[in-house]
Design a protein around this motif. Structure first.
Motif, PDB file in Angstrom:
ATOM      1  N   HIS A  52      -9.767  -9.181  -0.882  1.00 11.62           N
ATOM      2  CA  HIS A  52      -9.912  -7.817  -0.705  1.00 11.62           C
ATOM      3  C   HIS A  52      -9.733  -7.097  -2.035  1.00 11.62           C
ATOM      4  N   ALA A  53      -9.268  -7.893  -3.135  1.00  9.03           N
ATOM      5  CA  ALA A  53      -8.889  -7.041  -4.355  1.00  9.03           C
ATOM      6  C   ALA A  53      -9.876  -7.440  -5.674  1.00  9.03           C
ATOM      7  N   ARG A  55       2.236 -12.475  -7.743  1.00  8.79           N
ATOM      8  CA  ARG A  55       1.287 -12.476  -6.888  1.00  8.79           C
ATOM      9  C   ARG A  55      -0.019 -13.286  -7.546  1.00  8.79           C
ATOM     10  N   TRP A  81      -2.307   1.972  -7.022  1.00  2.56           N
ATOM     11  CA  TRP A  81      -2.829   0.993  -6.696  1.00  2.56           C
ATOM     12  C   TRP A  81      -2.102   0.514  -5.386  1.00  2.56           C
ATOM     13  N   CYS A  82      -2.968   0.347  -4.160  1.00  7.89           N
ATOM     14  CA  CYS A  82      -2.191  -0.305  -2.938  1.00  7.89           C
ATOM     15  C   CYS A  82      -2.659  -1.797  -2.894  1.00  7.89           C
ATOM     16  N   TRP A  83      -1.961  -2.689  -2.718  1.00  3.67           N
ATOM     17  CA  TRP A  83      -2.175  -4.102  -2.727  1.00  3.67           C
ATOM     18  C   TRP A  83      -2.885  -4.290  -1.433  1.00  3.67           C
ATOM     19  N   LYS A  84      -2.476  -3.745  -0.188  1.00  4.76           N
ATOM     20  CA  LYS A  84      -2.945  -4.033   1.004  1.00  4.76           C
ATOM     21  C   LYS A  84      -4.365  -3.567   1.128  1.00  4.76           C
ATOM     22  N   THR A  85      -4.983  -2.537   0.547  1.00  2.00           N
ATOM     23  CA  THR A  85      -6.375  -2.140   0.709  1.00  2.00           C
ATOM     24  C   THR A  85      -7.349  -2.642  -0.339  1.00  2.00           C
ATOM     25  N   GLY A  86      -6.511  -2.910  -1.617  1.00  2.00           N
ATOM     26  CA  GLY A  86      -7.086  -3.440  -3.055  1.00  2.00           C
ATOM     27  C   GLY A  86      -7.951  -2.180  -3.370  1.00  2.00           C
ATOM     28  N   GLU A 133       0.647   3.620  -0.005  1.00  4.72           N
ATOM     29  CA  GLU A 133       1.946   3.313   0.425  1.00  4.72           C
ATOM     30  C   GLU A 133       2.787   2.802  -0.736  1.00  4.72           C
TER      31      GLU A 133
END
Length: 984
Positions: free
Chosen positions: A921-922, A905, A846-851, A858
């Motif tokens: 975004h998530a 978060r 999972w990428c928190w930035k892109t959701g 990353e």
């Protein structure tokens, strides 16, 4: 054996006193007479089949003597075969066609005979016999050997490469073969005729794709296994092997039914244990042409159904917009066909989407040995894109949502109508994608199907040809209904408020809501949680949005027209108007409206009961004092009280329209039409319909939010299968979910409800004196939520309405006690804490930035989330702390919530209006029962809020408008760590 067979034929001819030709034509001379004992419609096998087979045997070179066909036939039959001619009753060519017709009529018993075209020039009487047996035995061996050395023993080999081999080895073949080869160039290619019309070329292709059984070396027969791909629930493309019924069992693999039609392929081969090399498994399991194509590093993918693809070959290339390409081929592939590259599940390969695949005249640099890209016997076909597909592969007949035609590089595209071919219009979008539009003058109502043809100009060696390919699709009308099919067979995961998923077994008519009951006494009085509730004090215009001492009246309903006023004070210590007033004229106006509507909607609350005002004289006297104050026009002499500004706080309760947007109408119509005939559709197919209707093809996360919103509104359920990766969307039949508000019953419509039925509901509701209100959706792609209230306090109008519209019988919100949140709304239990099963291997994180899940994300930080797979069952989601697993789940939704909580978060904010919001975004959402509680008794529909940014729709937030009264109650059901206060 052959001599004995020939002698038997000769004996039969002698007994019948016939020549070979007259014997075969006997049934045609007696056609329609009682003496006729065979016809193409007969159940009996054709008596002349042995004679036809003999002509093929002689044409193939038997007996092994030099000479023409008729000379060899005389050696076999003597005077019984003086020669073949055309007679009144027909010729051998007609007999062959009758045999082909008979096999077509009896296709369940026999394989259908496909004949080469008639030869109308040179071999008018023995053309079929000659070309069915062509080439003769000696030339057949030479041809197979030549094609095998060139690795061209495949289904439908490339024309150019085969001709190069035949030209180079021309002198190795016999005289007949050389003559046919020269005639092919002179009569077909030189004159611009299509190779597929040539009997010679058909015979060559037949030898390449179905060589005789005496071949011992070379490539395997094709058609036993192929490469397929599918998108899973996380939108990642997975490759797998599909096989036919006859494919032999392989050690270490089991068969799993595909569950859909994919030509002759019926099963998916699943490894019994995770493989360290998927590439090795493909090398072991793929056969024939599929193995060759995979080995050369370019795998075109043809859509079978939504989210499912198979390896494309030959004329199917122009229908492909997606491929999987080996890394060393990617640059050359994109240079030739365009497209965007993405990560692939197969190491050292890339997924290319949006490419413009087509057959080529010659192979470009970097793809020199990918011969599957060249022209083959059957011309490439156009295909349809866009539009709204039916479950049977056709399209709905909808103006504004018609398909376009994809035909890369075509010279022209036409559509058939009323015996004419109308030209289509070529368009090229900003990505340089070429498509064709159906003509505006096309009369859709007169068409039962769309039939289109595309013409390409191609070069084969030094010849220029025009090749024409056709495609067709049925046109169907929408079938609007609410008798949706239920859950299909199988075991499914069911989302509840528990972190431990529950199981549900199909088939079942309904997926249980889980928070309703048929017992009307189990639903609490929701009047104090009504979003419009305001408490009225003794001053004119004095109001409070929460219960307050010395505020003896409660009003509910729109600001200027309350539907109910309730006395909640103490009649023994009455609080009477004191002359005070609000400085805001609109507050005074709203206060006065509560006491100017007569006594029929005024009640006295006594415990859990509500008594009409007329039955309590002591309260009626208090009410009269308030009516007098409301009607008074005397100058105010009291003090100014604190203003409420009711308009500001109740903006969300303004009456919304019951109209569906164009997109919402069509989406619900399409889903209900599908649900009328099918028990669940794959999640990817629902994504596809949503993408076409809402023009969100490139916005997967937006579609995910919209489908979740439809689920939270109770229109659909999305259920993952326990034994695989497929996730189904199942439509919910409409029903009323009833709650109590004072002495009245309020109901909310849950279910997939097309607008046509919604309009009927509005009409029938008004006929039964039901009050209808609508909760507006947060975007135009969702329908409004419909609320109804029985004005007279009776449940019967709601029951009668459900019966009239064929709804499921009403159910009641199961929440008996306001002091205690029921278990079905309480977030409880923990994710699995044991070590994740070792058979599951990491495949994305999972990428928190892109959701989104990425194959090469990353750095995740202290808390990470991995998706792991064993290649067979549904994936699991593993939460890690500093790289060490701490918990896991089969549910992505619960794993995301748990990971967000552990990462510090908080996924939700809570503002003063009672709206819970999630990260834009998530794809993080409330547990489904809580979200549906918002639908039933909240102030609006849950769903994404959208905005246009740089010409692109984006999700700005995902909202749950519980309302300021209900939100604190709902917040008690979730962990405190999920919610952060919104900073204004």
């Amino acid at each position: 054996m052959l001599k004995a067979f020939s002698a038997a034929i000769g004996k039969e001819l002698d007994e019948e006193k016939c020549t070979l030709e007259s014997y075969c034509l006997k049934y045609r001379r007696h056609c329609g007479r009682p003496a006729a004992y065979w016809s193409p419609a007969s159940d009996e096998e054709p008596y002349f089949f042995g004679c036809l087979w003999l002509t093929c045997l002689v044409a193939s070179g038997y007996p092994p003597k030099e000479g023409q066909f008729y000379n060899r036939m005389k050696l076999v039959l003597g005077r019984r075969s003086p020669g073949f001619t055309s007679r009144e009753s027909g010729s051998f060519e007609d007999v062959w066609e009758d045999l082909a017709d008979w096999t077509k009529r009896h296709h369940k018993r026999y394989r259908e005979l496909l004949l080469p075209p008639r030869d109308t020039t040179y071999r008018k009487h023995i053309g079929r016999s000659f070309y069915l047996a062509f080439p003769n035995h000696a030339d057949r061996l030479r041809l197979r050997a030549a094609l095998e050395r060139a690795d061209l023993l495949v289904n439908d080999p490339p024309i150019r490469l085969v001709l190069e081999v035949l030209r180079r080895l021309r002198q190795d073949f016999g005289k007949d073969f050389q003559q046919e080869l020269d005639g092919f160039f002179d009569k077909y290619l030189h004159t611009g005729r299509d190779p597929r019309d040539s009997p010679f070329w058909r015979a060559v292709v037949q030898q390449a794709s179905a060589p005789s059984l005496d071949r011992t070396g070379g490539a395997e027969r094709t058609g036993q296994s192929t490469l397929m791909a599918r998108f899973d629930q996380d939108d990642l493309l997975e490759l797998y092997i599909a096989c036919t019924e006859q494919y032999p069992d392989k050690h270490g693999f089991i068969r799993e039914p595909l569950g859909f039609e994919a030509g002759e392929f019926r099963y998916r081969l699943v490894p019994q244990a995770p493989s360290s090399s998927q590439r090795l498994a493909f090398d072991q399991l793929l056969t024939g042409t599929s193995r060759r194509i995979f080995a050369r590093g370019v795998v075109p993918l043809l859509r079978v159904i939504s989210g499912e693809y198979r390896l494309a070959q030959g004329e199917e290339l122009a229908e492909c917009e997606r491929a999987v390409v080996r890394n060393d081929r990617v640059e050359a592939f994109i240079r030739a066909f365009g497209g965007k590259k993405n990560q692939s599940a197969l190491p050292d390969w890339q997924e290319i989407e949006g490419c413009q695949l087509r057959q080529l005249d010659s192979l470009p640099r970097g793809l020199e040995d990918v011969s599957s890209l060249l022209h083959t016997t059957v011309p490439q076909r156009p295909h349809f894109v866009g539009g709204i597909r039916t479950s049977m592969g056709g399209f709905y007949r909808l103006n504004g949502y018609l398909p376009r035609i994809h035909a890369p590089g075509a010279e022209k595209v036409e559509v058939a109508t009323a015996g004419l071919w109308l030209p289509c219009q070529r368009i090229i979008d900003e990505q340089q994608v070429e498509e064709w539009l159906l003509p505006a003058e096309l009369d859709l109502e007169a068409l039962q199907k769309l039939q289109v043809a595309a013409t390409w100009k191609v070069h084969i060696e030094d010849y220029v040809l025009e090749r024409r390919g056709e495609a067709e699709a049925a046109l169907d009308a929408l079938s609007i209904a609410i008798d949706h099919k239920g859950l299909p067979s199988g075991d499914f995961w069911l989302e509840t408020a528990s972190r431990r998923l529950e199981t549900l077994r199909g088939p079942a008519e309904e997926v249980p809501l889980g928070f309703t009951t048929r017992n009307s006494t189990c639903t609490m009085d929701m009047v104090f949680f009504n979003a419009t509730a305001r408490w009225l004090g003794s001053g004119v215009g004095e109001m409070s949005l929460v219960p307050k001492e010395d505020f003896p009246w409660l009003a509910c309903g729109p600001n200027n027209s309350p539907t109910m006023v309730v006395f909640v004070g103490d009649a023994r210590r009455p609080v009477l108007p004191d002359g005070d007033f609000s400085p805001l004229s609109k507050d005074r106006r709203h206060w006065k409206k509560a006491f100017s509507g007569g006594a029929s909607s005024v009640f006295v609350r006594e415990g859990s009961e509500y008594v009409p005002l007329d039955e309590r004289p002591e309260v009626r006297a208090i009410h009269s004092a308030y009516v007098e104050a409301a009607c008074s026009t005397a100058q105010r002499t009291g003090s100014a009280c604190t203003p409420t500004d009711l308009d500001r706080y109740l903006q969300e309760t303004e009456r919304a329209s019951g109209d569906y947007s164009k997109e919402a109408t069509l989406l619900l119509d399409v889903l209900s039409s599908i649900a009328h005939t099918r028990s669940g559709i794959p999640l990817r197919e629902a994504h596809e319909h949503l993408a076409r209707i809402t023009d969100t093809d490139g916005h997967h996360s937006l579609r995910l939010h919209l489908l979740r919103a439809l689920e939270e509104m109770g229109a659909i359920d999305t259920l993952p299968r326990m034994n695989g990766r497929q996730k189904l969307v199942v439509a919910r039949r409409p029903r009323l979910v009833v709650s109590r508000r004072a002495n009245r019953f309020s109901a909310t419509v849950l279910g997939l409800l097309p607008q046509k039925i919604a309009l009927l509901l509005e009409k029938e509701g008004k006929n039964r004196s039901l009050q209808l209100t609508y909760a507006a959706p947060p975007n135009r792609f969702q329908p409004p939520i419909i609320h109804l209230e029985a004005k007279n306090g009776s449940l019967e109008p709601l029951v009668a309405l459900s019966r009239e519209l064929a709804f499921i019988p009403p159910e009641f919100l199961n929440w008996p006690d306001v002091a205690q949140v029921p278990m079905h709304f309480t977030v409880r239990d923990e994710l699995e804490r044991d070590t994740p099963p070792e058979v599951y291997k990491p495949e994305a994180a999972w990428c928190w930035k892109t959701g989104a899940f990425l194959r090469t994300p990353e750095e995740p930080g202290e808390i990470g989330l991995e998706r792991r797979s064993d290649g067979q069952r549904a994936p699991i989601y593993v939460i890690l702390r500093a790289g060490t697993p701490v918990s896991w789940s089969y549910s992505r939704a619960w794993a995301l919530l748990d990971a967000a909580e552990k990462a510090g978060r908080p996924p939700f904010t809570h503002d003063e209006t009672g709206v819970l919001e999630t990260l834009a975004h998530a794809p993080i959402h409330l547990p489904l029962p809580l979200a549906r509680l918002c639908t039933v008794v909240g102030t609006g529909a849950p769903g994404p809020r959208l905005a246009e940014r740089e010409g692109r729709r984006v999700v700005t937030s995902y909202v749950y408008p519980f309302g300021r009264k209900l939100a604190p109650l709902a917040a008690r059901a979730v962990p405190e760590s999920w919610i952060q206060r919104k900073v204004e």
